[in-house]
Scaffold this active site. Sequence first.
Site, PDB file in Angstrom:
ATOM      1  N   ASP A  43      54.276 -45.054  65.926  1.00 51.64           N
ATOM      2  CA  ASP A  43      53.879 -45.800  67.113  1.00 51.64           C
ATOM      3  C   ASP A  43      53.317 -47.162  66.710  1.00 51.64           C
ATOM      4  O   ASP A  43      52.264 -47.249  66.082  1.00 51.64           O
ATOM      5  CB  ASP A  43      52.820 -45.000  67.874  1.00 51.64           C
ATOM      6  CG  ASP A  43      52.612 -45.480  69.298  1.00 51.64           C
ATOM      7  OD1 ASP A  43      53.122 -46.558  69.640  1.00 51.64           O
ATOM      8  OD2 ASP A  43      51.942 -44.772  70.064  1.00 51.64           O
ATOM      9  N   ASP A  44      54.033 -48.225  67.038  1.00 52.75           N
ATOM     10  CA  ASP A  44      53.614 -49.605  66.766  1.00 52.75           C
ATOM     11  C   ASP A  44      53.581 -49.928  65.279  1.00 52.75           C
ATOM     12  O   ASP A  44      52.820 -50.805  64.837  1.00 52.75           O
ATOM     13  CB  ASP A  44      52.238 -49.903  67.384  1.00 52.75           C
ATOM     14  CG  ASP A  44      52.273 -49.952  68.897  1.00 52.75           C
ATOM     15  OD1 ASP A  44      53.356 -49.783  69.476  1.00 52.75           O
ATOM     16  OD2 ASP A  44      51.204 -50.167  69.499  1.00 52.75           O
ATOM     17  N   CYS A  81      56.492 -49.309  73.914  1.00 51.99           N
ATOM     18  CA  CYS A  81      56.590 -47.866  73.679  1.00 51.99           C
ATOM     19  C   CYS A  81      57.467 -47.122  74.688  1.00 51.99           C
ATOM     20  O   CYS A  81      58.463 -46.498  74.323  1.00 51.99           O
ATOM     21  CB  CYS A  81      55.203 -47.250  73.696  1.00 51.99           C
ATOM     22  SG  CYS A  81      53.948 -48.145  72.770  1.00 51.99           S
ATOM     23  N   ARG A  85      61.119 -45.152  74.298  1.00 48.16           N
ATOM     24  CA  ARG A  85      61.159 -43.696  74.419  1.00 48.16           C
ATOM     25  C   ARG A  85      62.096 -43.249  75.536  1.00 48.16           C
ATOM     26  O   ARG A  85      62.763 -42.220  75.424  1.00 48.16           O
ATOM     27  CB  ARG A  85      59.732 -43.170  74.608  1.00 48.16           C
ATOM     28  CG  ARG A  85      58.899 -43.332  73.353  1.00 48.16           C
ATOM     29  CD  ARG A  85      57.397 -43.299  73.606  1.00 48.16           C
ATOM     30  NE  ARG A  85      56.692 -43.886  72.479  1.00 48.16           N
ATOM     31  CZ  ARG A  85      56.287 -43.218  71.398  1.00 48.16           C
ATOM     32  NH1 ARG A  85      56.509 -41.910  71.311  1.00 48.16           N
ATOM     33  NH2 ARG A  85      55.683 -43.835  70.413  1.00 48.16           N
ATOM     34  N   LYS A 142      53.260 -38.195  71.525  1.00 50.51           N
ATOM     35  CA  LYS A 142      53.231 -39.102  72.665  1.00 50.51           C
ATOM     36  C   LYS A 142      54.506 -38.999  73.495  1.00 50.51           C
ATOM     37  O   LYS A 142      55.608 -39.153  72.988  1.00 50.51           O
ATOM     38  CB  LYS A 142      53.043 -40.526  72.152  1.00 50.51           C
ATOM     39  CG  LYS A 142      53.039 -41.606  73.217  1.00 50.51           C
ATOM     40  CD  LYS A 142      52.623 -42.918  72.561  1.00 50.51           C
ATOM     41  CE  LYS A 142      52.904 -44.114  73.410  1.00 50.51           C
ATOM     42  NZ  LYS A 142      52.438 -45.363  72.767  1.00 50.51           N
ATOM     43  N   HIS A 144      54.733 -40.429  77.296  1.00 50.89           N
ATOM     44  CA  HIS A 144      54.704 -41.758  77.922  1.00 50.89           C
ATOM     45  C   HIS A 144      55.857 -41.997  78.899  1.00 50.89           C
ATOM     46  O   HIS A 144      56.238 -43.136  79.157  1.00 50.89           O
ATOM     47  CB  HIS A 144      54.704 -42.847  76.835  1.00 50.89           C
ATOM     48  CG  HIS A 144      54.031 -44.117  77.282  1.00 50.89           C
ATOM     49  ND1 HIS A 144      54.053 -45.271  76.518  1.00 50.89           N
ATOM     50  CD2 HIS A 144      53.335 -44.424  78.402  1.00 50.89           C
ATOM     51  CE1 HIS A 144      53.396 -46.224  77.150  1.00 50.89           C
ATOM     52  NE2 HIS A 144      52.947 -45.736  78.296  1.00 50.89           N
ATOM     53  N   HIS A 254      49.042 -46.689  66.208  1.00 48.90           N
ATOM     54  CA  HIS A 254      48.589 -47.312  67.465  1.00 48.90           C
ATOM     55  C   HIS A 254      47.068 -47.297  67.543  1.00 48.90           C
ATOM     56  O   HIS A 254      46.428 -46.358  67.094  1.00 48.90           O
ATOM     57  CB  HIS A 254      49.189 -46.525  68.631  1.00 48.90           C
ATOM     58  CG  HIS A 254      49.086 -47.171  69.975  1.00 48.90           C
ATOM     59  ND1 HIS A 254      47.884 -47.348  70.624  1.00 48.90           N
ATOM     60  CD2 HIS A 254      50.035 -47.668  70.808  1.00 48.90           C
ATOM     61  CE1 HIS A 254      48.100 -47.920  71.797  1.00 48.90           C
ATOM     62  NE2 HIS A 254      49.400 -48.138  71.936  1.00 48.90           N
ATOM     63  N   ASP A 397      58.664 -47.118  67.139  1.00 52.52           N
ATOM     64  CA  ASP A 397      59.115 -47.265  68.524  1.00 52.52           C
ATOM     65  C   ASP A 397      59.277 -48.716  68.945  1.00 52.52           C
ATOM     66  O   ASP A 397      59.918 -49.007  69.959  1.00 52.52           O
ATOM     67  CB  ASP A 397      58.179 -46.528  69.492  1.00 52.52           C
ATOM     68  CG  ASP A 397      56.758 -47.054  69.483  1.00 52.52           C
ATOM     69  OD1 ASP A 397      56.396 -47.855  68.590  1.00 52.52           O
ATOM     70  OD2 ASP A 397      55.976 -46.662  70.368  1.00 52.52           O
ATOM     71  N   ASN A 398      58.706 -49.639  68.196  1.00 53.04           N
ATOM     72  CA  ASN A 398      58.849 -51.068  68.467  1.00 53.04           C
ATOM     73  C   ASN A 398      58.165 -51.815  67.334  1.00 53.04           C
ATOM     74  O   ASN A 398      57.688 -51.201  66.367  1.00 53.04           O
ATOM     75  CB  ASN A 398      58.239 -51.470  69.826  1.00 53.04           C
ATOM     76  CG  ASN A 398      56.882 -50.867  70.110  1.00 53.04           C
ATOM     77  OD1 ASN A 398      56.725 -50.066  71.034  1.00 53.04           O
ATOM     78  ND2 ASN A 398      55.875 -51.209  69.313  1.00 53.04           N
ATOM     79  N   LYS A 468      55.399 -56.867  68.804  1.00 49.22           N
ATOM     80  CA  LYS A 468      55.589 -55.998  69.959  1.00 49.22           C
ATOM     81  C   LYS A 468      55.467 -56.773  71.273  1.00 49.22           C
ATOM     82  O   LYS A 468      54.590 -57.613  71.430  1.00 49.22           O
ATOM     83  CB  LYS A 468      54.547 -54.881  69.928  1.00 49.22           C
ATOM     84  CG  LYS A 468      54.567 -53.952  71.142  1.00 49.22           C
ATOM     85  CD  LYS A 468      53.471 -52.918  71.029  1.00 49.22           C
ATOM     86  CE  LYS A 468      53.396 -52.034  72.283  1.00 49.22           C
ATOM     87  NZ  LYS A 468      52.328 -51.021  72.193  1.00 49.22           N
TER      88      LYS A 468
END
Length: 651
Positions: A43-44, A81, A85, A142, A144, A254, A397-398, A468
Site C-alpha cells: 500500500d503506497d 488505492c 483495487r 485492505k 476499500h 501506508h 497499489d500506486n 501518488k
Amino acid sequence: MIGLAMVGVLGALAILPGCNDDDDNSETLSLPKQPNVVFIMADDLGYSDVHAFGGEIETPNLDALAASGRLLTNHHTGTVCAITRSMLISGTDHHLVGEGTMGAPSDERKGLPGYEGYLNDRALSVAQLLKDAGYHTYMAGKWHLGSNVANVDAPVALGTIGQTPDQWGFESSYALLGGAANNHFGHEAAGSKNYTENGAYVQPGQPGQPGGAGGSPEVFYSTDFYTQRLIGYIDAHKGDGKPFFAYAAYTAPHWPLQVPEPYLSKYKGKYDAGYEAVRAARIQRQKDLGLIPKDFTPFAGEAETLTVSAPSANNGTASARYISAVHSVADGYTDYGQGHYNKKWSSLSDLEKKAQARYMEIYAGMVDNLDHNIGLLVQHLKDIGQYENTVIIFQSDNGAEGWPIGTNAGGGFPANAASLDPKPVDEANAVEPVYSTLGTDNGLAAAKRLQYGQRWAEVSATPFRQTKGYMGEGGVGTPLIVHLPGQKKAAANSTVFTHVTDITATILAAAGVTPPSTPAPAAINVLTGVDANKGKVVYDNRYVYPVSGKSLVDVLLGKSTASVRTDAFGDESYGRAYLTSADGKWKALWTEPPFGPLDGHWELYDLSADRGENKDLSVTNPAQLDQLIQQWSSYMGNVGGVEPLRPAGYY
C-alpha cells in the site's frame, strides 16, 4: 549500516542473470493445471523502495522472488488505492465499476453512473470467477471497495446485498473496509465498524487473535496479523485437493508511520544524508542492476518552493472558470488553486532534518517488516508443499504517498494542508517528549497520522516524476515481481507496458478460467437511443463489464517478449489524465496548474527516450499530441468518465 547478509544480497543482485533483456538465461517453464495464486499488494509503496528495484531498504524475501522470477519494470496502476483495487478485482476500467474517484465524489459528478464510490453491480470479481472454477478464495487486509455489510433479514425491496469481500466471492476474508487504518496496532474504538471477518464486524487487537507483533497472540500489528490470518485460512482447507487464491492486501507502508521493534530502530541514522543523496544512490543502483539504461536521464526533481504560489484571482468563487484537460486558457478558462511548500534538504533547519530523517527510518522499517511477512507467507507455502504449485505476484497499489505535511494540532491534514509550511510540525516532532514516540504504539484508537511527505515520496518514486495521485510515471508506475511454479532462475526483465487489469486477466488465464463473453441483450433508452448494455456481458443473471486486461502468461512463460496491448491506453482521476500510444512510445499527460503548466496545456513525452518525463515535446510535435488527446477523449466516452469542473488532487 548494511549487514553482512545484506552485502550478500547486494552481490547476488548485481550479478543476477536475467536482469536485463540481453541476458540469455532462459529455462523451460510451464504452468500446472489450476495452480494456486498468491497475490500480494503493498500500500503506497514507491517504485524504488524494494531492494530489487534499486532501494537501500533490506527486502531479502522479495529479492529472492526476483532472483527466481521476473521483474516487470513498466507496470502501471491507478493513481490511488481504491481505483487500483477496483480494477484488480473487476479486471476493467475503474470508471465502469464504481470508482471513477476514490469514493463517491462531492462535486457535480456525485450520483453519476460509475461514481458510486464502491464496487458496483456492473463489475465482475476475479475471486468469484475463481471460486466458480473450484478455487478456495481468501483475502486479508485492505478492501476499500465498499463498507456496507449484507443484511440478510432485510426485505428484498430494501436491498440485501452487501459490499464486503464475502459478497464478491471471497470464501474467507478479514478486511479493513476503508482506505487507511487509524492505528496499525489496532485499538479500535468500541463499536467501530472498520473491520469485518466473513461479512461480520470485528474488532482487531482483541485477546485471542493470532499473529500479533512480537509473536504475542494479544498484540495486533496489521502486517503481522494479516499474514497469520491468511495462513490460517489456507491451512483450514489444507490437503483437500482444491487450489486456492490468496489475496494479501497489506496496509504497509501506508500512513500512519508505525512499526514494532526491531524494525522501528533498525534504520537509525540511515537517512541523515537527506533526500538528494539517497535518491542519487538509488539511481546508481538501478543502473547497476540494469533496471534503467546507463544513459537514462532520471526526473530531475520538483522545483523547490519556499513560498506558496498564489491562486488565480477567482479561485474559490462562483465565477471561477477552472482550467482542465477539456477547458483551456484559449477557451477563456483561467482559474486554478494555490501551490504548496516543497523544500530541498539544504533548506531545512536542523530540527526539520532530524524529524524528516526519522520519518524515513520508520517508513523503511515498515517496508522491511512487510518483506519479513512476505517471507513467512512464502516459507509456509514451502512447509505445506505448495510453493512449487503456486504463482506468486507482488506489486504496489500506486506510487508513493506524497501528502504534504500540515501544521494543525496533532500533525493531521486539514483540507488546506497543501498551503501550510510543514516546519512547525517537523520541528515539534523533533523534540522530546514527542520524538521518541514517533512510530510507536500509543495504545489509542487513533494514532498520529505521521507521514513522510513530498520529498521522501519523490525518493520512493525514483527515477520517475510525480507521486501518488498524479499521472506521471512515479504516480502510476510500481514494482511488479512474478514467480512461477517451478521457476528457479531470474528471467529477463519485461520492459513492455503492463497494467493492473492485465494481472486480473493473467490470474484467470493461469487458472484456466475463461471470463464470460456472451454479449448482454440490448437495452435501448427510448428517449436517448443509448444502449445501457453496450459492451456488457452476461454473468450470473447480471449484465457486467468484461475483463479488459490482457493475459501476460505467454510473456511470463518466455513465449513472447511483445506487448500484450495493441491499443492506446488512457486513464483519468481527479481531472488528471494521461494517454500512452499503442506502441508505448508517446505519452500525453495533463496535470492541473500550478502543479502542471500554468497555461494548462497538455504535455507530451517520448517514453522511449525520456520515461523520466523531463522534456515536454508538445510544442515541437503538436500533431502527435492532438492525436493522443483525441484518443483520450474517445477513451473517456467509452468508460463514462466525466472531467470535473474543478480538477484537484485527492489531497
